[in-house]
Design an enzyme around this catalytic site. Structure first.
Site, PDB file in Angstrom:
ATOM      1  N   LYS A 112      -4.436  -9.874  -7.954  1.00 36.63           N
ATOM      2  CA  LYS A 112      -5.574 -10.167  -7.563  1.00 36.63           C
ATOM      3  C   LYS A 112      -6.386  -9.255  -7.909  1.00 36.63           C
ATOM      4  CE  LYS A 112      -5.491  -7.914  -3.134  1.00 36.63           C
ATOM      5  NZ  LYS A 112      -6.001  -7.774  -1.949  1.00 36.63           N
TER       6      LYS A 112
ATOM      7  N   LYS B 218       0.943  -1.352   0.027  1.00 35.74           N
ATOM      8  CA  LYS B 218      -0.350  -0.263  -0.023  1.00 35.74           C
ATOM      9  C   LYS B 218       0.858   1.355  -0.231  1.00 35.74           C
ATOM     10  CE  LYS B 218      -3.905  -1.711   1.416  1.00 35.74           C
ATOM     11  NZ  LYS B 218      -5.375  -1.693   0.585  1.00 35.74           N
TER      12      LYS B 218
ATOM     13  N   LYS C 265     -10.707  -3.780  -5.518  1.00 35.38           N
ATOM     14  CA  LYS C 265     -11.520  -2.433  -6.074  1.00 35.38           C
ATOM     15  C   LYS C 265     -10.915  -1.394  -6.277  1.00 35.38           C
ATOM     16  CE  LYS C 265     -12.820  -3.556  -1.553  1.00 35.38           C
ATOM     17  NZ  LYS C 265     -13.900  -3.738  -0.491  1.00 35.38           N
TER      18      LYS C 265
END
Ligand code: AMP
Ligand code: TRP
Length: 330
Positions: free
Chosen positions: A194, A113, A197
């Site tokens: 993966k 992240k 969203k």
């Protein structure tokens, strides 16, 4: 014997997709029938990344309605908001005192992240500590999650072990319940990553509330492998293998049988049917969702009932934990 306890949560960060459904929520629906289950909306985890407050409220209600529309039943499960149970935060603080910062800064999700530009704030760093608290506070035996959460589950097990070693036997070491297939649905536009969203392109995922036209369009343009064969070989044919998993999971049909059905057929034929299989599964969920989201007060009532059930369990754990740690009672 007392029923085993299952705990899991989903962050209300918008656009719940079929990866979340196949990796996590579909399992929740099955598990509620057999176990004592606590399923919550991880709103405190959502704000570890900047959120628009008004949107966050709506997304929280959206997940509540989707949980129900997918088949969770308030009579069989405890459904609540993480932020409604402040005891999670109290336990997170206590667990943070036995957690080395280095261990957190080495976690894969944190590093990914931050590398992708997310602010490296303390909340994001401490994400696994709060998640461990979410789980341990209900004395969970098992936690159904997608594969991306397995490192966080390992962290929770370590935290339980450390706490027990230091303060005496208190927590169970929860195991991760990760499906054999569907635990890691890959992006439609890039089968090496993966489905997510927060992907750069909306063509990466199929949202749970996506329209039929959009589902057909996204499946049609989904990346495929270079040859023409419809075969399940994740290493050499990652794109078609991912689509086969989605088909198999959505239709409730073995991968082998899907493979056989499309043995001499083209990618185009397979994709056309795949879109219809997804639509068939999602359309009743979407209908039910539309009905539920209209009745905000009913949703709030369900979350309030869940809060009361969860709080009783969380409070009992914290009385024990405070005492073990040496925090003086009233
Ligand atoms: P999140 O939206 O990150 O809170 O994830 C909610 C649940 O969905 C977690 O159990 C995740 O592991 C799972 N999940 C998220 N993305 C995927 C994916 N692409 N495939 C399978 N499971 C996923
Ligand atoms: N971190 C999880 C995710 O992103 C969500 C979550 C928060 C969770 N607390 C949890 C999952 C406790 C299982 C148990 O998917």
């Amino acid at each position: 014997m007392a029923k085993e306890i299952i705990v899991s949560g989903v962050r209300p960060t918008g656009n719940l997709h079929i990866g979340n459904y196949l990796g996590a929520i579909k399992q929740f629906v099955e598990l509620q029938k057999k176990y004592k289950t606590y399923f919550f909306i991880a709103d405190l985890h959502a704000i570890n990344e900047p959120q628009d407050p008004k949107k966050l409220e709506n997304q929280t209600l959206e997940i509540a309605a989707l949980y129900l529309a997918c088949g969770l039943e308030p009579a069989n499960t405890t459904l609540f908001l993480q932020s409604h149970i402040p005891e999670h935060l109290e336990l997170a603080h206590i667990l943070s005192t036995i957690t080395p910062v280095g261990e957190l800064s080495r976690m894969t999700q944190y590093k990914d992240k931050v590398a992708s530009g997310k602010p490296a704030n303390l909340g994001l760093l401490a994400y696994p500590v709060l998640m461990a608290a979410d789980i341990l506070i209900y004395n969970a035996d098992a936690v159904p999650v997608g594969e991306d959460q397995s490192q966080h589950l390992e962290f929770a097990r370590t935290a339980a072990r450390k706490f027990n070693a230091r303060f005496g036997e208190t927590f169970k070491e929860p195991k991760a319940l990760i499906q054999k297939e569907g635990a890691r649905i890959m992006g439609l536009d890039n089968p090496s990553k993966k489905m997510s969203k927060s992907a750069a392109s909306a063509n990466n995922y199929i949202g749970m509330l996506e329209s039929e036209e959009e589902i057909r369009r996204k499946i049609k343009i989904a990346v495929t492998d270079s040859d023409k064969e419809i075969k399940f070989e994740p290493k050499t044919k990652p794109a078609i293998s991912n689509l086969l998993i989605i088909y198999s999971q959505m239709a409730g049909e073995e991968i082998k049988s899907v493979e056989n059905k499309y043995k001499n057929k083209s990618y185009a034929e397979f994709k056309k049917d795949l879109a219809e299989v997804i639509i068939k599964k999602l359309s009743p969920i979407q209908k039910e969702y539309m009905r539920l989201i209209e009745n905000k007060n009913d949703l709030l009532k369900i979350l309030k009932q869940g809060k009361e059930e969860a709080q009783t369990a969380a409070r009992a754990t914290m009385i024990d934990v405070r005492k073990k740690v040496g925090l003086l009672g009233e």
